[in-house]
Design an enzyme around this catalytic site. Structure first.
Site, PDB file in Angstrom:
ATOM      1  N   LEU A 198       0.827  -1.205   0.000  1.00 57.88           N
ATOM      2  CA  LEU A 198       0.000   0.000   0.000  1.00 57.88           C
ATOM      3  C   LEU A 198       0.858   1.250   0.000  1.00 57.88           C
ATOM      4  O   LEU A 198       0.436   2.306  -0.426  1.00 57.88           O
ATOM      5  CB  LEU A 198      -0.901   0.020   1.229  1.00 57.88           C
ATOM      6  CG  LEU A 198      -1.929  -1.099   1.331  1.00 57.88           C
ATOM      7  CD1 LEU A 198      -2.591  -1.068   2.696  1.00 57.88           C
ATOM      8  CD2 LEU A 198      -2.966  -0.955   0.260  1.00 57.88           C
ATOM      9  N   GLY A 199       2.067   1.114   0.503  1.00 54.13           N
ATOM     10  CA  GLY A 199       2.936   2.272   0.557  1.00 54.13           C
ATOM     11  C   GLY A 199       4.219   1.911   1.268  1.00 54.13           C
ATOM     12  O   GLY A 199       4.328   0.850   1.880  1.00 54.13           O
ATOM     13  N   ALA A 200       5.187   2.805   1.155  1.00 53.49           N
ATOM     14  CA  ALA A 200       6.452   2.566   1.834  1.00 53.49           C
ATOM     15  C   ALA A 200       6.801   3.812   2.612  1.00 53.49           C
ATOM     16  O   ALA A 200       6.915   4.886   2.049  1.00 53.49           O
ATOM     17  CB  ALA A 200       7.532   2.248   0.824  1.00 53.49           C
ATOM     18  N   GLY A 201       6.930   3.683   3.898  1.00 56.49           N
ATOM     19  CA  GLY A 201       7.200   4.861   4.714  1.00 56.49           C
ATOM     20  C   GLY A 201       8.543   4.757   5.397  1.00 56.49           C
ATOM     21  O   GLY A 201       9.276   3.790   5.228  1.00 56.49           O
ATOM     22  N   GLY A 202       8.846   5.791   6.182  1.00 56.42           N
ATOM     23  CA  GLY A 202      10.109   5.830   6.875  1.00 56.42           C
ATOM     24  C   GLY A 202      10.231   4.715   7.900  1.00 56.42           C
ATOM     25  O   GLY A 202      11.330   4.299   8.249  1.00 56.42           O
ATOM     26  N   GLY A 236       8.821   1.728   7.485  1.00 55.97           N
ATOM     27  CA  GLY A 236       8.735   0.440   6.811  1.00 55.97           C
ATOM     28  C   GLY A 236       7.558   0.382   5.865  1.00 55.97           C
ATOM     29  O   GLY A 236       6.717   1.271   5.848  1.00 55.97           O
ATOM     30  N   VAL A 277       4.092  -0.941   4.018  1.00 54.06           N
ATOM     31  CA  VAL A 277       2.758  -1.295   4.491  1.00 54.06           C
ATOM     32  C   VAL A 277       2.067  -2.153   3.438  1.00 54.06           C
ATOM     33  O   VAL A 277       2.118  -1.844   2.259  1.00 54.06           O
ATOM     34  CB  VAL A 277       1.930  -0.020   4.746  1.00 54.06           C
ATOM     35  CG1 VAL A 277       0.560  -0.387   5.265  1.00 54.06           C
ATOM     36  CG2 VAL A 277       2.635   0.883   5.715  1.00 54.06           C
ATOM     37  N   LYS A 315       2.073  -3.233   8.766  1.00 54.66           N
ATOM     38  CA  LYS A 315       3.280  -2.435   8.613  1.00 54.66           C
ATOM     39  C   LYS A 315       4.483  -3.233   9.072  1.00 54.66           C
ATOM     40  O   LYS A 315       4.523  -3.708  10.208  1.00 54.66           O
ATOM     41  CB  LYS A 315       3.126  -1.159   9.455  1.00 54.66           C
ATOM     42  CG  LYS A 315       4.291  -0.210   9.330  1.00 54.66           C
ATOM     43  CD  LYS A 315       3.972   1.098  10.008  1.00 54.66           C
ATOM     44  CE  LYS A 315       4.009   2.182   9.090  1.00 54.66           C
ATOM     45  NZ  LYS A 315       3.700   3.334   8.793  1.00 54.66           N
ATOM     46  N   ASP A 339       5.597  13.486  13.491  1.00 58.13           N
ATOM     47  CA  ASP A 339       5.572  13.444  12.026  1.00 58.13           C
ATOM     48  C   ASP A 339       4.161  13.692  11.499  1.00 58.13           C
ATOM     49  O   ASP A 339       3.614  12.904  10.740  1.00 58.13           O
ATOM     50  CB  ASP A 339       6.130  12.110  11.515  1.00 58.13           C
ATOM     51  CG  ASP A 339       6.560  12.188  10.054  1.00 58.13           C
ATOM     52  OD1 ASP A 339       6.616  13.311   9.512  1.00 58.13           O
ATOM     53  OD2 ASP A 339       6.831  11.140   9.459  1.00 58.13           O
TER      54      ASP A 339
END
Ligand SMILES: *[C@@H]1O[C@H](CO)[C@@H](O)[C@H](O)[C@H]1NC(C)=O
Ligand SMILES: *[C@@H]1O[C@H](CO)[C@@H](O)[C@H](O)[C@H]1NC(C)=O
Ligand SMILES: *[C@@H]1O[C@H](CO)[C@@H](O)[C@H](O)[C@H]1NC(C)=O
Ligand SMILES: *[C@@H]1O[C@H](CO)[C@@H](O)[C@H](O)[C@H]1NC(C)=O
Ligand SMILES: *[C@@H]1O[C@H](CO)[C@@H](O)[C@H](O)[C@H]1NC(C)=O
Ligand SMILES: *[C@@H]1O[C@H](CO)[C@@H](O)[C@H](O)[C@H]1NC(C)=O
Ligand SMILES: *[C@@H]1O[C@H](CO)[C@@H](O)[C@H](O)[C@H]1NC(C)=O
Ligand SMILES: *[C@@H]1O[C@H](CO)[C@@H](O)[C@H](O)[C@H]1NC(C)=O
Ligand SMILES: *[C@@H]1O[C@H](CO)[C@@H](O)[C@H](O)[C@H]1NC(C)=O
Length: 849
Positions: free
Chosen positions: A502-506, A508, A510, A524, A622
């Site tokens: 679904l996405g990649a964040g700081g 890790g 998801v 996540k 954040d």
């Protein structure tokens, strides 16, 4: 040698092309007949699309039910007369000389089971195309009837579905509405699914057309739209290969996209309209109760006062052993804990009452009209009670459902062996009050069991045996609000091997996952955890005990070896940035002012809870649009709170720039000045987000229009001139805007982004200012006017960040919304990037000083 080879190849190619180009469709002469008794009797197009008799794919054992169907890659895509027109082996399918297509029960019969009604339309030619379309043409070559225009339960690529069309399967039907919403109906009345475009705009279409692309997107086009709108994606969207993707209304009432590799004969579900199958009205028939075993929905009767109508097919529903009319005066109410009787429009509007649980039950029992047969008390704090008087009721039981339902039965109430612990007494003649006591006792006992279970878990959580059991306890824990521990294997299974990102964040990446109870979740995978197992668990407990309407809920976690994962509730509409910073073509996604204001307020309330109202205060660190998620009703939910501490548990005094996890444009100045980070740092970030909600622009964009200043700085200048419309998003229609709210929001945002933390209001005050409860003073310029201010001195004195090369490298790029995610948890800049980005923030500040 070589020329010869290539010549042969060319010949082969030409002959191949010739055969495929010459006939794209099989022509069927008038007077042709297909016989159900002869398996070889079929009409076939060049690529193998056929029209023939097939056995019912749902129930292949009953050889009696045959359908005349068009099959493509062995998948029935159209049935003559739909799912109700089943015939036996004496049936025939005939194209009579007049041009009428008829399904007849036998070759001598004259009364068709189904007919196309084209007998007087001068049909002269009939063709079955490779695409699966059966076309009847007249002498001038116009199609007077096509099977694509008379769909049954499937739509394939190139087929158009409009307002005139309906898919049906048993009692279920699927329709398109004038506003572009897709609806699913039970028995043409109960609307159990009504979902629209992923924007809040009020569409009115002239001729909406739904179709499924061969890549697997469901799109809606209309003459009033410049581009088609994408409504849904199959999970294998645009994957390579020779794949047929199609939309089907299944006989379980769910609308799904399937894909089937050509030649494979198998079909795989890729998308379903209703996530939770038990929410499909009537799935378990009348008086049936839907629940889940490990993975599948199963149907049962409410108690032993009932029997299944058909033992082999539990979905057909239940009937009472003793009918209510046979026991006048001795009816009682059967309690069903954690159960709900589904209530959808049109029933919804007329049947809601606001009364206590006991009244919800007794009103049904002794109601004046006597027509009430069941009731549901929502017990979710809303006090809502549905009284059911229709002759059809559809139940759903799950430990996660807080509601209690009651069903009128001829006493005595009998136990429910398969649903142990759901209440119900033994013996005769229970008086109402008597068994209310029983209910209370049972609930109390259940509560004790949960507490005991929790203690047991606490003591044995480190035992290796525990992992296997967690699935069984998962539902119970989920219901009680404690974090569920998942094994890594379980999460691997739930996310299909971490397939759908679904996405990649700081923190890790998801992934989308489906848990054992069929709820969709966002999983996540944390990276860079510096903590030990014990600390991690403690943080998880803190995060998961933080419940608020405007915070994304943590369902559970996994801590196994080096794996650290968090499982969150899934947010259908993804993150706020997708709705604020949209490009021209996607303007349909733009949020109206009303929604923006409620999102701004919701976000503020969520952060207030983190700062001021929960037990262990949490500074988010954040806050940005990517971390504000929207549920299906566009309620704002703040995500990723508590993680900053998890990943960087060290005291802020030891904080180094490398560990700064925040994001460019939203970081408060004290981050760079090595000053303590407090909840006021979140207030700063929130102020920036608020400004973006108003303007629809990133606060750090620099452009011609903003006189080459950072947008937030330019905005203050416009504010001073009283030019509010310049700050406001120009794409918002002016007549829908509440200017008073806009001015309030702009002023609040400038208060929040004051450089001096002490000047910024607390989050609770922000909420009050937005709500209009307190007056707002005119905000001073965000940059502190006083010399020697916090930022002024230490910001530039900080030697650790003054490498000249980083200044040069950091040109603030006007960021277009680069995020491709469609839903779920957002991304944030990676740690490394932040180092550079932090410097660029500094750079801009110097510029605009
Ligand atoms: C098929 O159904 C018809 C009536 O619809 C009946 O007359 C006939 O006997 C049946 N044939 C078979 C083979 O069952
Ligand atoms: C075809 O015949 C039916 C009655 O048999 C009639 O109702 C219908 O209007 C006719 N259609 C055309 C196009 O003539
Ligand atoms: C029919 O088959 C040919 C060759 O296999 C293929 O190129 C073509 O796309 C097929 N057409 C359809 C409608 O599937
Ligand atoms: C064929 O159908 C079209 C449209 O229905 C009609 O305009 C045309 O006159 C018909 N042609 C003949 C020969 O009947
Ligand atoms: C479906 O609706 C019809 C009429 O509206 C009604 O007579 C019928 O009983 C309904 N079916 C069921 C299963 O309730
Ligand atoms: C269309 O669907 C949305 C949800 O996607 C819903 O809120 C809205 O009420 C629906 N509109 C109608 C007219 O039912
Ligand atoms: C949508 O349009 C309908 C009629 O066109 C109107 O009654 C309704 O208030 C509109 N809803 C919104 C949210 O603008
Ligand atoms: C909403 O529609 C847009 C295009 O109109 C599409 O890009 C996006 O993926 C859709 N989102 C969802 C959740 O369907
Ligand atoms: C769950 O139910 C399905 C369908 O009734 C059945 O096939 C499956 O074996 C059941 N699983 C378990 C673990 O009971």
């Amino acid at each position: 040698m070589l020329p010869l080879k290539s010549n042969a190849f060319t010949l082969l190619l030409i002959s191949l092309l010739a055969t495929s180009a010459a006939v794209l469709a099989a022509n069927i002469p008038l007077g042709s007949t297909l016989y159900a008794s002869d398996p070889n009797s079929k009409w076939t197009s060049p690529n193998g699309t056929t029209l023939s008799f097939i056995t019912d794919p749902v129930d292949p054992t009953s050889g009696a039910s045959l359908f005349a169907a068009i099959t493509f890659n062995n998948i029935p895509i159209w049935k003559a007369g739909g799912s109700s027109a089943s015939v036996n082996s004496s049936a025939v399918f005939r194209l009579v000389a007049s041009g009428d297509l008829q399904l007849l029960p036998s070759s001598t019969s004259t009364t068709p089971v189904w007919s196309s009604g084209t007998g007087n339309l001068s049909v002269t030619a009939v063709a079955l195309e490779d695409s699966g379309n059966l076309i009847l043409k007249n002498a001038s070559g116009s199609a007077v009837w096509t099977s694509f225009d008379h769909p049954t339960d499937v739509i394939v690529p190139t087929q158009s579905f409009t307002l005139r069309h309906t898919l049906s399967s048993g009692l279920y039907s699927f329709k398109l509405q004038e506003n572009g919403n897709l609806t699913l109906l039970w028995n043409d009345t109960v609307e159990y699914y009504n979902s629209g475009l992923n924007s809040t705009r009020n569409f009115s279409f002239t001729n909406p057309i739904l179709d499924i692309r061969s890549t697997g997107i469901l799109t809606l086009s209309d003459p009033t739209l410049p581009n088609p709108l994408d409504l849904a994606y199959s999970s294998d969207y645009a994957e390579e290969g020779n794949i047929l993707r199609f939309l089907k209304l299944d006989n379980d009432g769910n609308l799904r996209i399937y894909s089937s590799a050509i030649g494979s004969r198998t079909q795989i579900e890729r998308w379903a309209a209703v996530d939770d199958q038990c929410q499909v009205y009537g799935f378990c028939g009348n008086m049936g109760i839907c629940s889940y075993n490990d993975s599948n929905p199963v149907c049962r009767c409410p108690s032993d006062n009932f029997v299944l109508i058909d033992k082999r097919e539990s979905r057909k529903g239940c009937k009472r052993k003793v009918e209510l009319r046979d026991c006048p005066g001795s009816e009682t109410m059967l309690p069903l804990e954690h159960s709900i009787f589904l209530t959808y429009p049109p029933e919804l509007s007329s049947q809601i009452y606001y009364i206590a649980i006991s009244a919800c039950m007794s009103n049904c029992l002794v109601g004046a009209t006597g027509s009430c047969i069941a009731s549901t008390s929502l017990s979710d704090g809303s006090g809502q009670c549905y009284l059911k008087s229709s002759n059809f009721i559809s139940g759903y039981h799950s430990p996660a459902i807080p509601s209690t339902s009651y069903m009128k039965v001829c006493g005595p109430v009998m136990p429910t062996p398969s649903m142990a612990g759901t209440g119900g007494g033994k013996g005769k003649g229970w008086r109402l009050t008597a068994w209310l006591v029983v209910v209370v006792v049972v609930v109390t006992l259940l509560g004790l069991v949960v507490v005991e279970g929790g203690l047991w878990w606490w003591c044995f959580r480190n035992s290796p045996k525990f992992g296997g059991l967690s699935a069984q306890y998962a539902l119970l824990e989920y219901a009680s609000g404690a974090p569920v521990q998942f094994s890594y294997k379980e999460l691997q299974k739930a996310t299909n091997g971490f397939k759908e990102k679904l996405g990649a964040g700081g923190f890790g990446a998801v992934y989308r996952g489906v848990l054992a109870n069929r709820t969709t979740a966002a999983v996540k995978q944390l990276e860079g955890i510096e903590q030990g197992e014990k600390q991690f668990r403690m943080e998880v407990v803190t995060i998961s005990s933080t419940h608020h309407l405007n915070l994304v809920r943590l369902i559970g976690f996994c801590s196994e070896g080096r794996h650290r994962l968090l499982v969150y509730e899934f947010m259908k509409n993804g993150s706020l940035d997708n709705f604020l910073f949209v490009s021209e073509e996607q303007s349909g996604k733009l949020l109206s002012w009303e929604y923006r204001y409620s999102i701004a307020l919701g976000t503020a309330k969520g952060i207030t809870y983190l700062h001021e109202e929960c037990r262990d205060c949490i500074v988010h660190c954040d806050i940005k649009p990517e971390n504000i998620l929207l549920d299906e009703n566009y309620n704002a939910k703040v995500s990723d709170f508590g993680l900053a501490k998890l990943v960087n548990p060290k005291d802020h005094r030891y904080r180094t720039l490398k560990s700064v996890r925040g994001t460019r444009g939203y970081l408060a100045p004290e981050w760079l000045a090595n000053l303590p980070i407090t909840s006021k740092s979140d207030v700063y970030s929130y102020g920036m987000v608020l400004l973006e909600i108003v303007s629809g622009r990133r606060n750090f964009t620099v452009s011609e229009e903003t006189d080459h200043m950072k947008f937030s700085v330019w905005a203050y200048e416009e504010f001073e001139k009283g030019n509010f419309y310049a700050i406001l998003d120009k794409r918002l229609p002016r007549n829908e805007i509440d200017m008073e709210q806009v001015i309030r929001a702009i002023q609040v945002s400038f208060w929040c982004i004051q450089e001096q933390p002490s000047q910024r209001p607390m989050m609770g005050k922000v909420v009050q200012m937005l709500e209009g409860i307190i007056e707002i003073d005119r905000p001073p310029p965000p940059k502190a006017a006083t010399e020697g201010s916090v930022g002024g001195t230490s910001l530039y004195a900080s030697s650790s960040i003054s490498a000249p090369s980083t200044f040069a490298a950091s040109v603030p790029a006007p960021s277009s919304s680069s995020s491709l995610q469609t839903a779920g948890i957002s991304s944030s800049a990676s740690g490394k990037q932040v180092y550079r980005e932090s410097s660029s923030l500094l750079h801009i500040d110097m510029d605009t000083k």
